[in-house]
Design a protein around this motif. Structure first.
Motif, PDB file in Angstrom:
ATOM      1  N   GLY A  56       0.800  -1.218   0.000  1.00 56.35           N
ATOM      2  CA  GLY A  56       0.000   0.000   0.000  1.00 56.35           C
ATOM      3  C   GLY A  56       0.835   1.271   0.000  1.00 56.35           C
ATOM      4  N   PRO A  57       0.423   2.288  -0.769  1.00 62.05           N
ATOM      5  CA  PRO A  57       1.156   3.560  -0.805  1.00 62.05           C
ATOM      6  C   PRO A  57       0.861   4.439   0.401  1.00 62.05           C
ATOM      7  CG  PRO A  57      -0.751   3.695  -2.223  1.00 62.05           C
ATOM      8  CD  PRO A  57      -0.716   2.274  -1.701  1.00 62.05           C
ATOM      9  N   GLU A  58      -0.091   4.001   1.234  1.00 59.93           N
ATOM     10  CA  GLU A  58      -0.464   4.806   2.400  1.00 59.93           C
ATOM     11  C   GLU A  58       0.227   4.303   3.660  1.00 59.93           C
ATOM     12  OE1 GLU A  58      -2.748   2.836   0.943  1.00 59.93           O
ATOM     13  OE2 GLU A  58      -4.310   4.027  -0.024  1.00 59.93           O
ATOM     14  N   LEU A  59       0.652   5.232   4.461  1.00 62.61           N
ATOM     15  CA  LEU A  59       1.148   4.931   5.803  1.00 62.61           C
ATOM     16  C   LEU A  59       0.144   5.572   6.753  1.00 62.61           C
ATOM     17  CD1 LEU A  59       3.255   3.878   7.800  1.00 62.61           C
ATOM     18  CD2 LEU A  59       4.541   5.993   7.469  1.00 62.61           C
ATOM     19  N   PHE A  60      -0.606   4.747   7.453  1.00 60.27           N
ATOM     20  CA  PHE A  60      -1.656   5.247   8.336  1.00 60.27           C
ATOM     21  C   PHE A  60      -1.101   5.527   9.727  1.00 60.27           C
ATOM     22  CE2 PHE A  60      -3.819   2.602   5.176  1.00 60.27           C
ATOM     23  CZ  PHE A  60      -4.763   3.503   4.691  1.00 60.27           C
ATOM     24  N   GLU A  61      -1.614   6.588  10.334  1.00 62.85           N
ATOM     25  CA  GLU A  61      -1.226   6.951  11.706  1.00 62.85           C
ATOM     26  C   GLU A  61      -2.490   7.132  12.526  1.00 62.85           C
ATOM     27  OE1 GLU A  61       0.794  10.669  14.219  1.00 62.85           O
ATOM     28  OE2 GLU A  61       0.816  10.687  12.019  1.00 62.85           O
ATOM     29  N   LEU A  62      -2.579   6.419  13.639  1.00 59.82           N
ATOM     30  CA  LEU A  62      -3.697   6.591  14.557  1.00 59.82           C
ATOM     31  C   LEU A  62      -3.231   7.460  15.720  1.00 59.82           C
ATOM     32  CD1 LEU A  62      -6.670   5.648  15.000  1.00 59.82           C
ATOM     33  CD2 LEU A  62      -5.740   3.955  16.599  1.00 59.82           C
ATOM     34  N   GLN A  63      -3.909   8.577  15.929  1.00 60.76           N
ATOM     35  CA  GLN A  63      -3.534   9.520  16.987  1.00 60.76           C
ATOM     36  C   GLN A  63      -4.546   9.482  18.119  1.00 60.76           C
ATOM     37  OE1 GLN A  63      -3.230  13.385  15.160  1.00 60.76           O
ATOM     38  NE2 GLN A  63      -1.308  12.903  14.089  1.00 60.76           N
ATOM     39  N   ASP A  64      -4.049   9.716  19.354  1.00 62.47           N
ATOM     40  CA  ASP A  64      -4.969   9.801  20.482  1.00 62.47           C
ATOM     41  C   ASP A  64      -5.571  11.200  20.545  1.00 62.47           C
ATOM     42  OD1 ASP A  64      -3.097  11.508  21.645  1.00 62.47           O
ATOM     43  OD2 ASP A  64      -2.349  10.025  23.073  1.00 62.47           O
ATOM     44  N   LYS A  65      -6.361  11.469  21.568  1.00 61.65           N
ATOM     45  CA  LYS A  65      -7.070  12.755  21.653  1.00 61.65           C
ATOM     46  C   LYS A  65      -6.128  13.936  21.820  1.00 61.65           C
ATOM     47  CE  LYS A  65      -7.841  12.198  26.636  1.00 61.65           C
ATOM     48  NZ  LYS A  65      -8.869  12.092  27.715  1.00 61.65           N
ATOM     49  N   ASN A  66      -4.872  13.656  22.247  1.00 61.13           N
ATOM     50  CA  ASN A  66      -3.882  14.735  22.406  1.00 61.13           C
ATOM     51  C   ASN A  66      -2.989  14.901  21.182  1.00 61.13           C
ATOM     52  OD1 ASN A  66      -4.640  15.333  25.147  1.00 61.13           O
ATOM     53  ND2 ASN A  66      -3.568  13.465  25.778  1.00 61.13           N
ATOM     54  N   GLY A  67      -3.273  14.141  20.133  1.00 65.87           N
ATOM     55  CA  GLY A  67      -2.465  14.248  18.925  1.00 65.87           C
ATOM     56  C   GLY A  67      -1.199  13.423  18.965  1.00 65.87           C
ATOM     57  N   LEU A  68      -1.074  12.550  19.974  1.00 68.55           N
ATOM     58  CA  LEU A  68       0.115  11.699  20.088  1.00 68.55           C
ATOM     59  C   LEU A  68      -0.125  10.421  19.287  1.00 68.55           C
ATOM     60  CD1 LEU A  68       2.716  12.173  21.759  1.00 68.55           C
ATOM     61  CD2 LEU A  68       1.810  10.567  23.436  1.00 68.55           C
ATOM     62  N   PRO A  69       0.851   9.983  18.494  1.00 70.36           N
ATOM     63  CA  PRO A  69       0.633   8.766  17.699  1.00 70.36           C
ATOM     64  C   PRO A  69       0.495   7.526  18.576  1.00 70.36           C
ATOM     65  CG  PRO A  69       2.926   9.492  17.528  1.00 70.36           C
ATOM     66  CD  PRO A  69       2.183  10.586  18.231  1.00 70.36           C
ATOM     67  N   ILE A  70      -0.542   6.738  18.300  1.00 70.75           N
ATOM     68  CA  ILE A  70      -0.745   5.462  18.982  1.00 70.75           C
ATOM     69  C   ILE A  70      -0.014   4.371  18.213  1.00 70.75           C
ATOM     70  CG2 ILE A  70      -2.450   3.735  19.699  1.00 70.75           C
ATOM     71  CD1 ILE A  70      -4.502   6.054  19.846  1.00 70.75           C
ATOM     72  N   TRP A  71      -0.192   4.375  16.878  1.00 72.81           N
ATOM     73  CA  TRP A  71       0.541   3.458  16.009  1.00 72.81           C
ATOM     74  C   TRP A  71       0.598   3.991  14.580  1.00 72.81           C
ATOM     75  CZ3 TRP A  71      -2.720   2.424  12.116  1.00 72.81           C
ATOM     76  CH2 TRP A  71      -4.055   2.079  12.342  1.00 72.81           C
ATOM     77  N   PHE A  72       1.513   3.431  13.817  1.00 73.21           N
ATOM     78  CA  PHE A  72       1.599   3.628  12.380  1.00 73.21           C
ATOM     79  C   PHE A  72       1.399   2.256  11.750  1.00 73.21           C
ATOM     80  CE2 PHE A  72       4.112   7.068  14.127  1.00 73.21           C
ATOM     81  CZ  PHE A  72       3.804   8.161  13.316  1.00 73.21           C
ATOM     82  N   GLY A  73       0.688   2.201  10.632  1.00 70.20           N
ATOM     83  CA  GLY A  73       0.444   0.909   9.999  1.00 70.20           C
ATOM     84  C   GLY A  73       0.498   0.992   8.481  1.00 70.20           C
ATOM     85  N   ARG A  74       0.935  -0.104   7.856  1.00 68.76           N
ATOM     86  CA  ARG A  74       0.964  -0.180   6.396  1.00 68.76           C
ATOM     87  C   ARG A  74       0.548  -1.573   5.944  1.00 68.76           C
ATOM     88  NH1 ARG A  74       5.951  -0.206   2.017  1.00 68.76           N
ATOM     89  NH2 ARG A  74       4.721   0.461   0.222  1.00 68.76           N
ATOM     90  N   HIS A  75      -0.201  -1.625   4.848  1.00 68.64           N
ATOM     91  CA  HIS A  75      -0.592  -2.906   4.258  1.00 68.64           C
ATOM     92  C   HIS A  75       0.561  -3.424   3.408  1.00 68.64           C
ATOM     93  CE1 HIS A  75      -2.459  -5.487   1.098  1.00 68.64           C
ATOM     94  NE2 HIS A  75      -2.961  -6.031   2.208  1.00 68.64           N
TER      95      HIS A  75
END
Length: 369
Positions: A56-75
């Motif tokens: 996948g060309p996308e690198l996903f980032e899940l952020q918490d309510k404070n804008g801190l990254p929880i994880w990064f994920g790629r297919h």
């Protein structure tokens, strides 16, 4: 001519359908379980990975309510064999908010398989997780051709993971009959994607982001923050007291990293010397760290008289042992004794200590002046 146009149009439509089908198979819908079930704000980063064009060309980032990254994920969708005849692997890889490997998510309908096409067992997945979490794995320096032994009877250009044997030295550190999968995924975890995550984090670097990383209380995030302050001295004044606190951390790796931050050039600051002595007085500070602080002082050499006096008081107050006292005396110079009345008094008192070893050490130091 009209027939030709219709014929060409049919070919183009057919190709378009094939491309769409292929694209859909390569980049499936995101799952609703596992890491993807976690709550947060999803941010999408696009980057060009020339070494892995099928994933996948996308690198996903899940952020918490404070804008801190929880994880990064790629297919991930790629071939793991030299011959190109092995089954493609498809899975999601995840990194934590500091860029460390976090985990993987494999589709139930497409489990990982071995060179003989048997499916991974639960214990195989567990071993693979441990391999991918090992940043210093032996796989780091190996190329694909180093992974196997090719029998003389087989054409090297026709080799696959089934006809060749895994190198004996790797047998215990890879999943049995899945050496290519282990190697490919390890280099995927620690390749361009991780570099891109580090770049994203670097771009986020500012006082607010550093504060959030320290406040997270997550060792990996704090480690990243310490490293970032070390690489960007402009943040030292604002964050070194925070780093100082982690010298007393129950996490040995974090405690050592925090102490290692205070390099020789920073010890020129008397305030830092005095604070390090206070960390030695802290009951939560591990004894090995206390000794490391003393050796750090000895390596630096020019310790302020107030810090030396505080160290002597620690020993006189029985807050540190005799072994450490021997090191403390190496920091006492004739100038300290001559110029600082408190140091002279403490040494005079200790020269009459009931412990003969302490008396002798102290008298020898006093005789130096």
């Amino acid at each position: 001519m009209l027939f030709v146009k219709k014929y060409l149009l049919a070919i183009l439509v057919g190709c378009g359908i094939l491309l769409f089908t292929s694209f859909s198979n390569t980049f499936p819908d995101r799952p609703e379980t596992g890491f993807w079930a976690m709550e947060g704000t999803l941010v999408t980063h696009y980057f060009e990975d020339k070494t892995d064009s099928l994933s996948g060309p996308e690198l996903f980032e899940l952020q918490d309510k404070n804008g801190l990254p929880i994880w990064f994920g790629r297919h991930i969708f790629k071939d793991v064999c030299i011959s190109g005849e092995c089954k493609m692997i498809r899975l999601w890889l995840f990194w934590d908010g500091a860029g460390n490997y976090l985990g993987m998510q494999v589709p139930e309908e497409e489990p990982l398989t071995k060179s003989d096409h048997t499916e991974f067992e639960p214990e195989d997945y567990e071993k693979l997780e441990n391999i991918l979490g090992d940043t210093s794995s032996i796989l780091k320096t190996l190329k694909q051709e180093d992974l196997i032994i090719v029998p003389d009877s087989i054409d090297p250009y026709e080799v696959d993971g089934y006809t060749a044997a895994t190198q004996p030295t790797l047998a215990e550190v890879v999943v049995k009959d899945a050496v290519y999968t282990c190697h490919t995924l390890w280099h995927t975890v620690y390749g361009p994607v991780q570099a891109e995550i580090f770049r994203i984090l670097e771009n986020n670097l500012n006082n607010e982001f550093l504060s959030k990383m320290f406040e997270s209380k997550k060792p990996q995030y704090i480690s990243w923050a310490i490293k970032s302050v070390e690489n960007h001295p402009e943040y030292h004044a604002g964050f070194y007291p925070e780093i100082m606190e982690y010298i007393s951390s129950e996490n040995p790796a974090l405690a050592n990293q925090a102490l290692g931050y205070f390099r020789s050039e920073l010890l020129e600051d008397t305030a830092i010397q005095l604070q390090l002595v206070q960390k030695m007085e802290d009951a939560d500070t591990d004894m090995s760290i206390k000794y490391e602080i003393l050796w750090k002082f000895i390596g630096f050499g020019d310790i302020h008289q107030n810090a030396v006096a505080d160290l002597l008081k620690l020993f006189a107050g029985q807050k540190i042992g005799v072994g450490a006292y021997n090191l403390i005396l190496r920091l006492v110079s004739p100038g300290h004794i001559h110029e600082n009345e408190q140091i002279a008094q403490l040494l005079t008192q200790l020269s009459e200590d009931e412990n003969g070893y302490v008396r002798n050490l102290t008298k020898r130091k006093l005789d130096e002046k």
